[in-house]
Design a protein around this motif. Structure first.
Motif, PDB file in Angstrom:
ATOM      1  N   LEU A 207      -7.395   3.487   1.578  1.00 32.78           N
ATOM      2  CA  LEU A 207      -6.968   3.127   0.229  1.00 32.78           C
ATOM      3  C   LEU A 207      -6.191   1.824   0.247  1.00 32.78           C
ATOM      4  O   LEU A 207      -6.425   0.927  -0.574  1.00 32.78           O
ATOM      5  N   GLY A 208      -5.274   1.671   1.187  1.00 29.66           N
ATOM      6  CA  GLY A 208      -4.484   0.441   1.252  1.00 29.66           C
ATOM      7  C   GLY A 208      -5.336  -0.787   1.494  1.00 29.66           C
ATOM      8  O   GLY A 208      -5.123  -1.834   0.879  1.00 29.66           O
ATOM      9  N   GLN A 209      -6.320  -0.670   2.373  1.00 31.31           N
ATOM     10  CA  GLN A 209      -7.176  -1.820   2.667  1.00 31.31           C
ATOM     11  C   GLN A 209      -8.043  -2.183   1.472  1.00 31.31           C
ATOM     12  O   GLN A 209      -8.247  -3.371   1.168  1.00 31.31           O
ATOM     13  N   GLU A 210      -8.555  -1.184   0.764  1.00 33.44           N
ATOM     14  CA  GLU A 210      -9.384  -1.480  -0.409  1.00 33.44           C
ATOM     15  C   GLU A 210      -8.557  -2.081  -1.540  1.00 33.44           C
ATOM     16  O   GLU A 210      -9.034  -2.941  -2.281  1.00 33.44           O
ATOM     17  N   LEU A 211      -7.319  -1.637  -1.696  1.00 31.93           N
ATOM     18  CA  LEU A 211      -6.438  -2.258  -2.691  1.00 31.93           C
ATOM     19  C   LEU A 211      -6.269  -3.744  -2.401  1.00 31.93           C
ATOM     20  O   LEU A 211      -6.298  -4.581  -3.312  1.00 31.93           O
ATOM     21  N   ARG A 212      -6.097  -4.070  -1.129  1.00 28.93           N
ATOM     22  CA  ARG A 212      -5.906  -5.472  -0.737  1.00 28.93           C
ATOM     23  C   ARG A 212      -7.162  -6.296  -0.989  1.00 28.93           C
ATOM     24  O   ARG A 212      -7.112  -7.382  -1.593  1.00 28.93           O
ATOM     25  N   SER A 213      -8.314  -5.791  -0.547  1.00 28.20           N
ATOM     26  CA  SER A 213      -9.565  -6.539  -0.719  1.00 28.20           C
ATOM     27  C   SER A 213      -9.909  -6.709  -2.192  1.00 28.20           C
ATOM     28  O   SER A 213     -10.417  -7.752  -2.617  1.00 28.20           O
ATOM     29  N   TRP A 214      -9.633  -5.672  -2.980  1.00 26.76           N
ATOM     30  CA  TRP A 214      -9.915  -5.714  -4.417  1.00 26.76           C
ATOM     31  C   TRP A 214      -9.098  -6.792  -5.120  1.00 26.76           C
ATOM     32  O   TRP A 214      -9.634  -7.650  -5.817  1.00 26.76           O
ATOM     33  N   ALA A 215      -7.784  -6.745  -4.927  1.00 26.61           N
ATOM     34  CA  ALA A 215      -6.914  -7.667  -5.657  1.00 26.61           C
ATOM     35  C   ALA A 215      -7.149  -9.107  -5.245  1.00 26.61           C
ATOM     36  O   ALA A 215      -7.140 -10.018  -6.086  1.00 26.61           O
ATOM     37  N   GLN A 216      -7.375  -9.326  -3.959  1.00 26.65           N
ATOM     38  CA  GLN A 216      -7.451 -10.692  -3.464  1.00 26.65           C
ATOM     39  C   GLN A 216      -8.588 -11.488  -4.078  1.00 26.65           C
ATOM     40  O   GLN A 216      -8.376 -12.525  -4.693  1.00 26.65           O
ATOM     41  N   VAL A 217      -9.830 -11.006  -3.938  1.00 29.57           N
ATOM     42  CA  VAL A 217     -10.941 -11.803  -4.459  1.00 29.57           C
ATOM     43  C   VAL A 217     -11.019 -11.743  -5.977  1.00 29.57           C
ATOM     44  O   VAL A 217     -11.550 -12.658  -6.608  1.00 29.57           O
ATOM     45  N   THR A 218     -10.476 -10.671  -6.575  1.00 24.87           N
ATOM     46  CA  THR A 218     -10.494 -10.587  -8.032  1.00 24.87           C
ATOM     47  C   THR A 218      -9.646 -11.701  -8.626  1.00 24.87           C
ATOM     48  O   THR A 218     -10.067 -12.408  -9.553  1.00 24.87           O
ATOM     49  N   PHE A 219      -8.436 -11.888  -8.105  1.00 27.12           N
ATOM     50  CA  PHE A 219      -7.583 -12.956  -8.636  1.00 27.12           C
ATOM     51  C   PHE A 219      -7.997 -14.329  -8.138  1.00 27.12           C
ATOM     52  O   PHE A 219      -7.726 -15.330  -8.795  1.00 27.12           O
ATOM     53  N   ALA A 220      -8.671 -14.380  -7.005  1.00 25.90           N
ATOM     54  CA  ALA A 220      -9.203 -15.661  -6.545  1.00 25.90           C
ATOM     55  C   ALA A 220     -10.399 -16.090  -7.382  1.00 25.90           C
ATOM     56  O   ALA A 220     -10.799 -17.260  -7.350  1.00 25.90           O
ATOM     57  N   GLY A 221     -10.996 -15.145  -8.124  1.00 30.40           N
ATOM     58  CA  GLY A 221     -12.139 -15.473  -8.970  1.00 30.40           C
ATOM     59  C   GLY A 221     -13.351 -15.918  -8.178  1.00 30.40           C
ATOM     60  O   GLY A 221     -14.159 -16.736  -8.651  1.00 30.40           O
ATOM     61  N   THR A 222     -13.527 -15.383  -6.982  1.00 30.79           N
ATOM     62  CA  THR A 222     -14.623 -15.800  -6.114  1.00 30.79           C
ATOM     63  C   THR A 222     -15.974 -15.495  -6.762  1.00 30.79           C
ATOM     64  O   THR A 222     -16.259 -14.337  -7.097  1.00 30.79           O
ATOM     65  N   PRO A 223     -16.827 -16.502  -6.963  1.00 33.68           N
ATOM     66  CA  PRO A 223     -18.145 -16.259  -7.569  1.00 33.68           C
ATOM     67  C   PRO A 223     -18.981 -15.315  -6.716  1.00 33.68           C
ATOM     68  O   PRO A 223     -18.833 -15.261  -5.492  1.00 33.68           O
ATOM     69  N   SER A 224     -19.893 -14.600  -7.342  1.00 41.40           N
ATOM     70  CA  SER A 224     -20.754 -13.672  -6.613  1.00 41.40           C
ATOM     71  C   SER A 224     -21.539 -14.371  -5.511  1.00 41.40           C
ATOM     72  O   SER A 224     -21.749 -13.817  -4.421  1.00 41.40           O
ATOM     73  N   SER A 225     -21.967 -15.606  -5.787  1.00 38.73           N
ATOM     74  CA  SER A 225     -22.751 -16.355  -4.800  1.00 38.73           C
ATOM     75  C   SER A 225     -21.914 -16.763  -3.594  1.00 38.73           C
ATOM     76  O   SER A 225     -22.451 -17.179  -2.565  1.00 38.73           O
TER      77      SER A 225
ATOM     78  N   PRO B 248       0.798  -1.219   0.000  1.00 40.67           N
ATOM     79  CA  PRO B 248       0.000   0.000   0.000  1.00 40.67           C
ATOM     80  C   PRO B 248       0.835   1.275   0.000  1.00 40.67           C
ATOM     81  O   PRO B 248       0.293   2.369   0.111  1.00 40.67           O
ATOM     82  N   THR B 249       2.160   1.152  -0.122  1.00 36.20           N
ATOM     83  CA  THR B 249       3.040   2.305   0.011  1.00 36.20           C
ATOM     84  C   THR B 249       3.354   2.922  -1.350  1.00 36.20           C
ATOM     85  O   THR B 249       2.974   2.400  -2.403  1.00 36.20           O
ATOM     86  N   ASP B 250       4.089   4.019  -1.327  1.00 36.56           N
ATOM     87  CA  ASP B 250       4.405   4.736  -2.564  1.00 36.56           C
ATOM     88  C   ASP B 250       5.748   4.338  -3.159  1.00 36.56           C
ATOM     89  O   ASP B 250       6.282   5.028  -4.024  1.00 36.56           O
ATOM     90  N   ALA B 251       6.322   3.222  -2.707  1.00 37.01           N
ATOM     91  CA  ALA B 251       7.592   2.747  -3.257  1.00 37.01           C
ATOM     92  C   ALA B 251       7.512   1.243  -3.480  1.00 37.01           C
ATOM     93  O   ALA B 251       6.815   0.523  -2.757  1.00 37.01           O
TER      94      ALA B 251
ATOM     95  N   GLY C  22     -18.669  -7.033   1.637  1.00 34.34           N
ATOM     96  CA  GLY C  22     -17.541  -6.116   1.538  1.00 34.34           C
ATOM     97  C   GLY C  22     -16.514  -6.492   0.496  1.00 34.34           C
ATOM     98  O   GLY C  22     -15.468  -5.841   0.398  1.00 34.34           O
ATOM     99  N   PHE C  23     -16.804  -7.518  -0.303  1.00 36.21           N
ATOM    100  CA  PHE C  23     -15.863  -7.951  -1.341  1.00 36.21           C
ATOM    101  C   PHE C  23     -16.575  -8.009  -2.688  1.00 36.21           C
ATOM    102  O   PHE C  23     -17.803  -8.149  -2.761  1.00 36.21           O
ATOM    103  N   GLY C  24     -15.802  -7.929  -3.754  1.00 35.52           N
ATOM    104  CA  GLY C  24     -16.314  -8.161  -5.091  1.00 35.52           C
ATOM    105  C   GLY C  24     -16.965  -6.951  -5.734  1.00 35.52           C
ATOM    106  O   GLY C  24     -16.745  -5.810  -5.349  1.00 35.52           O
ATOM    107  N   TYR C  25     -17.812  -7.227  -6.727  1.00 32.34           N
ATOM    108  CA  TYR C  25     -18.390  -6.209  -7.593  1.00 32.34           C
ATOM    109  C   TYR C  25     -19.919  -6.323  -7.608  1.00 32.34           C
ATOM    110  O   TYR C  25     -20.520  -6.695  -8.608  1.00 32.34           O
ATOM    111  N   PRO C  26     -20.582  -6.009  -6.500  1.00 28.60           N
ATOM    112  CA  PRO C  26     -22.043  -6.148  -6.456  1.00 28.60           C
ATOM    113  C   PRO C  26     -22.730  -5.123  -7.346  1.00 28.60           C
ATOM    114  O   PRO C  26     -22.162  -4.070  -7.671  1.00 28.60           O
TER     115      PRO C  26
ATOM    116  N   LEU D 145     -14.430   0.104  -6.552  1.00 27.35           N
ATOM    117  CA  LEU D 145     -14.735   1.075  -5.502  1.00 27.35           C
ATOM    118  C   LEU D 145     -16.168   1.600  -5.609  1.00 27.35           C
ATOM    119  O   LEU D 145     -16.872   1.708  -4.594  1.00 27.35           O
ATOM    120  N   VAL D 146     -16.603   1.938  -6.819  1.00 30.87           N
ATOM    121  CA  VAL D 146     -17.932   2.526  -6.943  1.00 30.87           C
ATOM    122  C   VAL D 146     -19.016   1.490  -6.660  1.00 30.87           C
ATOM    123  O   VAL D 146     -20.105   1.835  -6.176  1.00 30.87           O
TER     124      VAL D 146
END
Length: 554
Positions: free
Chosen positions: A459-477, A97-100, A482-486, A422-423
Motif C-alpha cells: 500500500l505504501g509503495q502504491e501511494l508513492r507511485s500514484w501521487a508522484q506521476v499524477t502530480f508530475a502530469g506525466t503523459p501516457s506516451s 505511508p504511516t498512520d500518523a 507500472g505507473f499511471g492510468y493505463p 489501483l484498478v
C-alpha cells in the motif's frame, strides 16, 4: 497500526556520509545546513526509462523516476544530482505511508516557487458538483454501529434461514418509508420521518429478483421525476449489463440467507429503490443517495428499520442535472455498499465491515469499473475526480482519514482517484479479491490485496507511485511500466476501463507556493522545480518514515 512500505529496506548501494554543511543548487531550494543529518544517494525507481542511473537522465524513452526511502528513525538528507536535463521541470514528492501525520521541517522548502493557486476551468465535472453521498451517523452505523444489534451467538443450524414469504407490492401501491437521514436513530419513526411514495415501476432482474422504484409523491410530475426517467433508471439497473448484474459479478449477492435470523430480515428476493428529495435545496448538490444497513434489521431489533433491502436516491440530483448520469453512478455506489454489508457483516460469524475510508473507496471504484457499461462517454475518475484531486495543490490528503465535507481533500475525489489508479494497475480481479478479503483490518486488507497481484509492492509503495506521476502530469506516451492510468481492456471480468492521459490536465494548477507543516497520514506533498539545464542538484530533507520520489518527464 503502523504499516511501512514493502520497499522500505535500507538500500545496499547507499553510502553514509556525515557532513558539517550541505547546500543545494540548481533546484532553487533545499537546506542550508545539516550538521547532524545523514546524507544518502537516490536510486532509480523505474525500468527501461529515462532514469539510466542514479545521477543521469537520458531523454527519449520515457520519464525518469528516482526514489529515496528513509527507514531510519531520524531525519535524513537525500542528495539529488541528476545530469542530462535540457530545460525539463523536476517534480518531487514526499510520501507518508504511516498512520500518523509527520512534521515537515521549515527548512525543507517543500513548495513550488511562484505557484499559481487558481484552478483551470479546462476540465469540467460532468455532474453539476461533487457532493457527499451519506450522512456521517449512517456511515458510522454501516461501518461498526450495526454490531451492537447483532446477537453474539451465531445460529448453528439452518433453522430460520429460509426465504420469508412477504406480500408482493404491485405498481401503483403506496408506502411510507422511514428516512433517518440527519436524524437521531432513537427517535426516527414513520410519523415524523416518513416519505410517502408510490411504486412507479417494477421489473425482474435476470436472476429473478424483483426491483421496485418508488417515487416520493411530492416529487413526481412533469417538471420533477417523470415516469420515463424512472424507466431509464430501471433499465440501467436490471438490463443484462446493468447495475444489478454488474455489482453481483464484482461483489456477490445484495442479500440472502444470513447468520443472524433473529436480528436481520430474511431474503424476500426484492430490492426497493426510493427516489425522494433528500436535501431540498433546489440544487443537485448535497446528499445524492444513501444505503443504510439499519434497514436490514428486523424492526423489533432496530425500530427505525424499513425491513427492506433498499436504498434512497435524491430526486433533485436526478431532475436538476442535464441527464441521469449522476443518478446512475449513485445507484452503483449504493448497490456496492449493499453487497458489502451482506458479504462482510451479515454472513460472517465475526462481522468485519470495511472502515469508512475503504468502504467508500470500493464504492467509488465500482462506479469507475461500470462506467463504460452504464454511462458511455463519462467516467467519474477521468471526467470529475482527477481534476478535483489535482486542485488540492499538493495532494496532502489522507487516504484513511475520510473527509465527506465538500472542499479541499474531499475524500470522494481523493479516494476515488487512488482506487481508479489501483484498478488500472492491478486489474478488476484485484478489486474482486479486495471485496472478498477475510482481513478484519482495512489497511491490512488493501495492503494484502495489492501484494497478491504485485508481490514486491505494498500500500505504501502504491501511494508513492500514484501521487508522484499524477502530480508530475506525466503523459501516457512517456510513462514507465507500472505507473499511471493505463486502459484496462475487456477480459474475463467482462469490464473495460478507459486509460487516462495526465496531459489532459496540464491546465490545472496543482502546486502550492507555501510548505505545509506536515505530511498527513497516508498522503503526499508534491512540488516542482522549473526548467533546469544541465545538472539538477538539491539536498532534500526526508523525515523519518517517509519516502522521496523524483520525476523528470521528457
Amino acid at each position: 497500526m503502523k504499516i511501512l512500505s514493502g520497499a522500505l529496506h535500507p538500500p545496499l548501494w547507499a553510502s553514509l556520509i556525515f557532513v558539517a554543511a550541505l547546500t543545494a543548487c540548481g533546484g532553487g531550494g533545499g537546506i542550508e545546513s545539516a550538521s547532524t543529518q545523514s546524507v544518502f544517494s537516490i536510486e532509480v525507481d523505474c525500468t527501461n526509462c529515462g532514469a539510466t542511473s542514479p545521477n543521469i537522465f537520458t531523454p527519449g524513452s520515457s520519464a525518469g523516476v528516482w526514489k529515496y526511502v528513509n527507514v531510519s528513525g531520524s531525519e535524513s538528507v537525500a542528495k539529488v544530482a541528476i545530469s542530462g536535463l535540457a530545460g525539463q521541470d523536476v517534480f518531487m514528492t514526499i510520501t507518508n505511508p504511516t498512520d500518523a501525520d509527520i512534521a515537515l521541517p521549515v527548512s525543507g522548502n517543500y513548495r513550488t516557487g511562484g505557484a499559481v493557486l487558481s484552478v483551470s476551468s479546462s476540465v469540467k465535472s460532468a455532474t453539476t458538483s461533487s457532493s457527499a453521498k451519506s450522512d456521517e451517523a449512517m456511515s458510522d452505523f454501516n461501518a461498526a454501529g450495526f454490531r451492537g444489534y447483532l446477537n453474539k451467538n451465531v445460529a448453528q443450524s439452518k433453522g430460520g434461514l429460509a426465504v420469508k414469504t412477504i406480500l408482493k407490492a404491485t405498481t401503483g401501491d403506496t408506502r411510507r418509508w422511514i428516512d433517518c437521514l440527519n436524524t437521531d436513530f432513537s427517535v426516527c419513526n414513520s410519523t415524523d420521518n416518513g416519505r410517502d411514495t408510490t411504486l412507479v415501476e417494477q421489473r425482474l432482474a435476470q436472476d429473478g429478483r424483483t426491483v421496485n422504484f418508488w417515487v416520493e409523491n411530492s416529487e413526481r410530475g412533469p417538471s420533477r421525476i417523470t415516469d420515463p426517467m424512472v424507466s431509464e433508471l430501471m433499465s440501467a439497473y436490471v438490463n443484462p449489463l446493468g447495475i444489478h448484474n454488474s455489482i453481483r459479478s464484482l461483489g456477490g449477492e445484495p442479500w440472502g440467507a444470513t447468520l443472524y435470523p433473529d436480528e436481520l430480515i430474511a431474503d424476500n428476493q426484492r430490492i426497493d429503490i426510493v427516489i425522494a428529495n433528500l436535501t431540498p435545496n433546489s440544487s443537485p448538490s448535497g446528499v445524492q443517495g444513501y444505503y443504510f444497513s439499519g434497514n436490514n434489521f428486523l424492526s423489533a431489533v432496530f425500530p427505525a428499520s424499513n425491513e427492506a433491502v433498499m436504498m434512497f436516491i435524491d430526486s433533485e440530483a436526478a431532475y436538476l442535472n442535464p441527464d441521469l448520469t449522476a443518478s446512475k453512478t449513485v445507484l452503483v455506489h449504493e448497490a456496492t455498499h449493499m453487497t458489502n454489508f451482506f458479504r462482510r457483516a451479515a454472513t460472517r460469524a465475526t462481522p468485519a465491515a470495511f472502515a469508512l475510508w475503504l468502504e467508500e473507496t470500493t464504492a467509488m471504484v465500482a462506479e469507475d469499473i461500470t462506467a463504460n457499461r452504464l454511462t458511455p462517454g463519462f467516467n467519474p475518475v477521468r471526467d470529475q475526480q482527477l481534476s478535483d484531486y489535482l486542485s488540492t495543490r499538493s495532494g496532502n490528503c489522507s487516504l484513511t482519514n475520510f473527509q465527506s465535507t465538500i472542499g479541499i481533500c474531499f475524500s470522494y475525489d481523493v479516494n476515488g482517484v487512488f482506487g481508479g489508479y489501483l484498478v488500472r494497475q492491478l486489474g478488476v480481479d484485484f478489486y474482486k479479491a479486495l471485496l472478498n478479503s477475510t482481513h478484519t483490518d482495512s489497511v491490512t486488507a488493501l495492503d494484502q490485496a495489492i501484494k497478491a497481484f504485485r508481490p514486491a509492492s505494498s500500500l505504501g509503495q502504491e501511494l508513492r507511485s500514484w501521487a508522484q506521476v499524477t502530480f508530475a502530469g506525466t503523459p501516457s506516451s512517456d510513462l514507465p511500466a507500472g505507473f499511471g492510468y493505463p486502459r484496462v481492456v475487456m477480459g474475463p471480468s467482462g469490464f473495460d476501463l478507459p486509460g487516462i492521459d495526465l496531459v489532459t490536465y496540464a491546465g490545472i494548477s496543482r502546486f502550492s507556493s507555501s510548505s505545509p507543516a506536515s505530511v498527513r497520514s497516508r498522503a503526499s506533498v508534491s512540488w516542482k522545480r522549473s526548467g533546469t539545464v544541465g545538472t539538477f542538484t538539491e539536498n532534500v530533507i526526508v523525515p523519518a518514515g517517509t519516502a522521496l520520489t523524483i520525476t523528470i518527464n521528457n
